[in-house]
Design a protein around this motif. Structure first.
Motif, PDB file in Angstrom:
ATOM      1  N   SER A 234       0.815  -1.208   0.000  1.00  0.00           N
ATOM      2  CA  SER A 234       0.000   0.000   0.000  1.00  0.00           C
ATOM      3  C   SER A 234       0.853   1.264   0.000  1.00  0.00           C
ATOM      4  CB  SER A 234      -0.928   0.003   1.218  1.00  0.00           C
ATOM      5  OG  SER A 234      -0.164  -0.075   2.417  1.00  0.00           O
ATOM      6  N   SER A 235       2.108   1.134   0.382  1.00  0.00           N
ATOM      7  CA  SER A 235       3.019   2.279   0.358  1.00  0.00           C
ATOM      8  C   SER A 235       3.632   2.502  -1.019  1.00  0.00           C
ATOM      9  CB  SER A 235       4.142   2.080   1.372  1.00  0.00           C
ATOM     10  OG  SER A 235       4.990   1.009   0.967  1.00  0.00           O
ATOM     11  N   GLY A 236       3.410   1.541  -1.936  1.00  0.00           N
ATOM     12  CA  GLY A 236       3.984   1.642  -3.270  1.00  0.00           C
ATOM     13  C   GLY A 236       5.293   0.905  -3.435  1.00  0.00           C
ATOM     14  N   ALA A 237       5.779   0.257  -2.366  1.00  0.00           N
ATOM     15  CA  ALA A 237       7.026  -0.490  -2.472  1.00  0.00           C
ATOM     16  C   ALA A 237       6.834  -1.732  -3.340  1.00  0.00           C
ATOM     17  CB  ALA A 237       7.511  -0.906  -1.088  1.00  0.00           C
ATOM     18  N   LEU A 238       7.803  -2.010  -4.193  1.00  0.00           N
ATOM     19  CA  LEU A 238       7.764  -3.152  -5.099  1.00  0.00           C
ATOM     20  C   LEU A 238       8.789  -4.199  -4.692  1.00  0.00           C
ATOM     21  CD1 LEU A 238       7.530  -1.256  -8.508  1.00  0.00           C
ATOM     22  CD2 LEU A 238       5.761  -2.738  -7.559  1.00  0.00           C
ATOM     23  N   SER A 239       8.423  -5.475  -4.812  1.00  0.00           N
ATOM     24  CA  SER A 239       9.340  -6.581  -4.536  1.00  0.00           C
ATOM     25  C   SER A 239       9.248  -7.574  -5.688  1.00  0.00           C
ATOM     26  CB  SER A 239       8.984  -7.285  -3.226  1.00  0.00           C
ATOM     27  OG  SER A 239       9.035  -6.390  -2.137  1.00  0.00           O
ATOM     28  N   VAL A 240      10.394  -7.976  -6.208  1.00  0.00           N
ATOM     29  CA  VAL A 240      10.422  -8.901  -7.339  1.00  0.00           C
ATOM     30  C   VAL A 240      10.075 -10.307  -6.866  1.00  0.00           C
ATOM     31  CG1 VAL A 240      11.876  -9.967  -9.112  1.00  0.00           C
ATOM     32  CG2 VAL A 240      12.102  -7.518  -8.610  1.00  0.00           C
ATOM     33  N   LEU A 241       9.097 -10.925  -7.525  1.00  0.00           N
ATOM     34  CA  LEU A 241       8.704 -12.300  -7.214  1.00  0.00           C
ATOM     35  C   LEU A 241       9.411 -13.312  -8.095  1.00  0.00           C
ATOM     36  CD1 LEU A 241       4.829 -11.807  -6.882  1.00  0.00           C
ATOM     37  CD2 LEU A 241       6.523 -11.951  -5.040  1.00  0.00           C
ATOM     38  N   GLY A 242       9.916 -12.855  -9.239  1.00  0.00           N
ATOM     39  CA  GLY A 242      10.600 -13.758 -10.154  1.00  0.00           C
ATOM     40  C   GLY A 242      10.507 -13.255 -11.577  1.00  0.00           C
ATOM     41  N   SER A 243      11.278 -13.861 -12.452  1.00  0.00           N
ATOM     42  CA  SER A 243      11.252 -13.482 -13.862  1.00  0.00           C
ATOM     43  C   SER A 243      11.449 -14.719 -14.714  1.00  0.00           C
ATOM     44  CB  SER A 243      12.336 -12.442 -14.165  1.00  0.00           C
ATOM     45  OG  SER A 243      13.620 -12.987 -13.924  1.00  0.00           O
ATOM     46  N   ALA A 244      11.132 -14.586 -15.999  1.00  0.00           N
ATOM     47  CA  ALA A 244      11.268 -15.711 -16.922  1.00  0.00           C
ATOM     48  C   ALA A 244      11.513 -15.177 -18.320  1.00  0.00           C
ATOM     49  CB  ALA A 244      10.009 -16.574 -16.896  1.00  0.00           C
ATOM     50  N   GLU A 245      12.236 -15.935 -19.128  1.00  0.00           N
ATOM     51  CA  GLU A 245      12.403 -15.591 -20.534  1.00  0.00           C
ATOM     52  C   GLU A 245      11.087 -15.832 -21.256  1.00  0.00           C
ATOM     53  OE1 GLU A 245      15.654 -17.794 -22.119  1.00  0.00           O
ATOM     54  OE2 GLU A 245      17.174 -16.623 -21.033  1.00  0.00           O
ATOM     55  N   THR A 246      10.796 -14.968 -22.236  1.00  0.00           N
ATOM     56  CA  THR A 246       9.507 -15.059 -22.924  1.00  0.00           C
ATOM     57  C   THR A 246       9.553 -15.953 -24.155  1.00  0.00           C
ATOM     58  OG1 THR A 246       9.963 -13.109 -24.284  1.00  0.00           O
ATOM     59  CG2 THR A 246       8.888 -12.760 -22.136  1.00  0.00           C
ATOM     60  N   GLY A 247      10.745 -16.320 -24.616  1.00  0.00           N
ATOM     61  CA  GLY A 247      10.846 -17.157 -25.808  1.00  0.00           C
ATOM     62  C   GLY A 247      10.856 -16.377 -27.097  1.00  0.00           C
ATOM     63  N   GLY A 248      10.907 -15.031 -27.011  1.00  0.00           N
ATOM     64  CA  GLY A 248      10.964 -14.198 -28.200  1.00  0.00           C
ATOM     65  C   GLY A 248      11.496 -12.824 -27.862  1.00  0.00           C
ATOM     66  N   ALA A 249      12.053 -12.147 -28.869  1.00  0.00           N
ATOM     67  CA  ALA A 249      12.685 -10.852 -28.639  1.00  0.00           C
ATOM     68  C   ALA A 249      11.659  -9.737 -28.484  1.00  0.00           C
ATOM     69  CB  ALA A 249      13.625 -10.522 -29.795  1.00  0.00           C
ATOM     70  N   HIS A 250      12.009  -8.782 -27.637  1.00  0.00           N
ATOM     71  CA  HIS A 250      11.272  -7.534 -27.432  1.00  0.00           C
ATOM     72  C   HIS A 250       9.787  -7.735 -27.138  1.00  0.00           C
ATOM     73  CE1 HIS A 250      14.850  -6.320 -29.910  1.00  0.00           C
ATOM     74  NE2 HIS A 250      14.959  -5.522 -28.861  1.00  0.00           N
TER      75      HIS A 250
ATOM     76  N   THR B 144       6.948   4.940 -21.002  1.00  0.00           N
ATOM     77  CA  THR B 144       6.211   4.217 -22.035  1.00  0.00           C
ATOM     78  C   THR B 144       4.851   3.728 -21.558  1.00  0.00           C
ATOM     79  OG1 THR B 144       7.254   2.136 -21.390  1.00  0.00           O
ATOM     80  CG2 THR B 144       8.335   3.399 -23.142  1.00  0.00           C
ATOM     81  N   PHE B 145       4.621   3.708 -20.236  1.00  0.00           N
ATOM     82  CA  PHE B 145       3.389   3.117 -19.710  1.00  0.00           C
ATOM     83  C   PHE B 145       2.998   3.802 -18.407  1.00  0.00           C
ATOM     84  CE2 PHE B 145       0.414   0.112 -18.020  1.00  0.00           C
ATOM     85  CZ  PHE B 145      -0.154  -0.486 -19.136  1.00  0.00           C
ATOM     86  N   VAL B 146       1.664   3.988 -18.235  1.00  0.00           N
ATOM     87  CA  VAL B 146       1.130   4.599 -17.017  1.00  0.00           C
ATOM     88  C   VAL B 146       0.054   3.681 -16.453  1.00  0.00           C
ATOM     89  CG1 VAL B 146       0.109   6.671 -16.020  1.00  0.00           C
ATOM     90  CG2 VAL B 146       1.442   6.855 -18.137  1.00  0.00           C
ATOM     91  N   LEU B 147       0.242   3.192 -15.225  1.00  0.00           N
ATOM     92  CA  LEU B 147      -0.695   2.253 -14.616  1.00  0.00           C
ATOM     93  C   LEU B 147      -1.208   2.774 -13.283  1.00  0.00           C
ATOM     94  CD1 LEU B 147      -2.116  -0.530 -14.606  1.00  0.00           C
ATOM     95  CD2 LEU B 147      -0.074  -1.454 -13.484  1.00  0.00           C
ATOM     96  N   PRO B 148      -2.398   3.355 -13.247  1.00  0.00           N
ATOM     97  CA  PRO B 148      -2.983   3.774 -11.962  1.00  0.00           C
ATOM     98  C   PRO B 148      -3.531   2.558 -11.218  1.00  0.00           C
ATOM     99  CG  PRO B 148      -3.938   4.967 -13.840  1.00  0.00           C
ATOM    100  CD  PRO B 148      -3.220   3.773 -14.368  1.00  0.00           C
ATOM    101  N   VAL B 149      -3.346   2.522  -9.907  1.00  0.00           N
ATOM    102  CA  VAL B 149      -3.836   1.439  -9.070  1.00  0.00           C
ATOM    103  C   VAL B 149      -4.500   2.050  -7.848  1.00  0.00           C
ATOM    104  CG1 VAL B 149      -3.180  -0.504  -7.593  1.00  0.00           C
ATOM    105  CG2 VAL B 149      -2.098  -0.221  -9.835  1.00  0.00           C
ATOM    106  N   SER B 150      -5.786   1.764  -7.663  1.00  0.00           N
ATOM    107  CA  SER B 150      -6.509   2.258  -6.494  1.00  0.00           C
ATOM    108  C   SER B 150      -6.364   1.292  -5.333  1.00  0.00           C
ATOM    109  CB  SER B 150      -7.989   2.433  -6.827  1.00  0.00           C
ATOM    110  OG  SER B 150      -8.155   3.434  -7.800  1.00  0.00           O
ATOM    111  N   LEU B 151      -6.234   1.825  -4.133  1.00  0.00           N
ATOM    112  CA  LEU B 151      -6.058   1.018  -2.928  1.00  0.00           C
ATOM    113  C   LEU B 151      -7.161   1.355  -1.937  1.00  0.00           C
ATOM    114  CD1 LEU B 151      -2.228   1.567  -2.484  1.00  0.00           C
ATOM    115  CD2 LEU B 151      -3.320  -0.453  -3.461  1.00  0.00           C
ATOM    116  N   PRO B 152      -7.616   0.384  -1.136  1.00  0.00           N
ATOM    117  CA  PRO B 152      -8.635   0.656  -0.115  1.00  0.00           C
ATOM    118  C   PRO B 152      -8.144   1.690   0.901  1.00  0.00           C
ATOM    119  CG  PRO B 152      -8.318  -1.702  -0.417  1.00  0.00           C
ATOM    120  CD  PRO B 152      -7.217  -1.015  -1.163  1.00  0.00           C
TER     121      PRO B 152
END
Length: 335
Positions: free
Chosen positions: A72-88, A327-335
């Motif tokens: 809720s404070s806006g802090a981000l934590s990485v859960l994991g990543s993966a290759e997508t199998g294609g470029a860009h 390149t991207f804007v993502l609004p997220v509403s919180l309770p």
């Protein structure tokens, strides 16, 4: 309700950004930067439909997707990543049930599917389909370029918009995450389709043609099969030079489209798909988001998020929040 805004960007050789920037949005609509999480070119972001989890498309030559939790404070934590199998990889979507992540690999010309765990973490890659073909615009349509993957409202069909082949290729998505080709719909040659959005409650959808500078109205004649209804220019005033259409959003009875070159967001009335006004919005507008009557634009070459109040005249005052190569804007509403 408190509101956060997450901003994706281009980094390194591709841009001046540093990663995902978290901002807070005040009741008056002003943005204040909270934090930045360094990450390689997180150019597209999407939220899980029911969990405090984001997914970022790392638009690089090797191609990756990253899952992140947010507080809720806006802090981000990485859960994991993966290759997508294609470029860009350039677009992500989560199925309505939250079980699968869809990924469009632009340069790779492919569509990938990942399973998601109950906590929203990335599971295994369950499908990777390769598109082939080309179009008449030699420098942009020399090969397949999947630009968007759109799940149907019930999540059973995935429609992949291919800029390189002027096609919408739809697949059935099984409960195990596999894809089976369902329908191939052709658009006018040279359209360069970039995005598709369905109009709720109807059988209509809208496709923006990046290369032709058009908005194409299509009718979904059967699940995943689309027929062209009409085509119109993507701006109210004829552009004086090249126009590369980027993003479209539906809200109420209006459609909004960002145009790079004219550098404006154009409003359309849905009933007759007629342009109403062009709103200047900063240099090279890519993605934008509409929140409480305000449009927030990722003006990539302006190195800023620009904001304006939606008006019928297209002459609203612009406000600027500096940030590198957004390149991207993502609004997220919180309770």
């Amino acid at each position: 309700m408190a509101e956060l805004v997450f901003v994706g960007c281009y980094t390194g050789d591709a841009g001046k950004g540093t990663g995902i920037t978290t901002l807070s949005r005040s009741p008056s609509g002003e943005l204040t930067e909270i934090a930045t999480l360094p990450m390689e070119s997180p150019s597209w972001l999407v939220r899980h439909p029911s969990l405090p989890v984001l997914y970022a498309a790392n638009e690089t030559g090797s191609g990756a997707v990253t899952a992140l939790s947010f507080s809720s404070s806006g802090a981000l934590s990485v859960l994991g990543s993966a290759e997508t199998g294609g470029a860009h990889p350039c677009h992500l979507a989560v199925t309505p049930d939250g079980k699968f992540l869809l990924c469009a690999n632009y340069t790779g010309g492919s569509l990938a599917v990942f399973s998601l765990t109950p906590s929203g973490a990335l599971g295994s890659q369950t499908a990777l389909v390769q598109h082939t073909g080309s179009g008449p615009v030699a420098d942009r349509q020399e090969a397949a370029h999947v630009h968007m993957a759109v799940p149907s409202p019930d999540g059973s069909v995935v429609s992949a918009v291919d800029l390189g082949t002027d096609e919408i290729r739809s697949y059935t998505l099984s409960s195990s995450g596999s894809l089976e080709l369902l329908a191939v719909s052709s658009l006018p040659p040279g359209t360069g389709p970039r995005q598709l959005v369905r109009r709720p409650g109807t059988d209509l959808a809208y496709v923006v043609g990046e290369l032709a500078g058009t908005v194409v109205t299509v009718r979904e004649t059967s699940p995943g099969a689309f027929a062209v209804v009409s085509t119109t220019a993507s701006t109210f005033s004829p552009p004086s030079g090249p126009n590369l259409v980027a993003h479209l959003e539906l809200t109420g009875e209006s459609l909004y489209v960002s145009n790079r070159g004219p550098d404006c967001v154009t409003e359309f009335a849905l009933d007759d798909t007629a342009a109403v006004a062009d709103q200047p919005c900063g240099a090279n507008p890519r993605h934008f988001a509409l929140v409480d009557g305000t449009c927030y634009v990722a003006a990539q070459s302006e190195d800023a998020i620009t904001a304006f109040t939606l008006t019928a005249s297209g002459d609203a005052e612009l406000r600027y929040h500096p940030t590198g190569s957004p390149t991207f804007v993502l609004p997220v509403s919180l309770p």
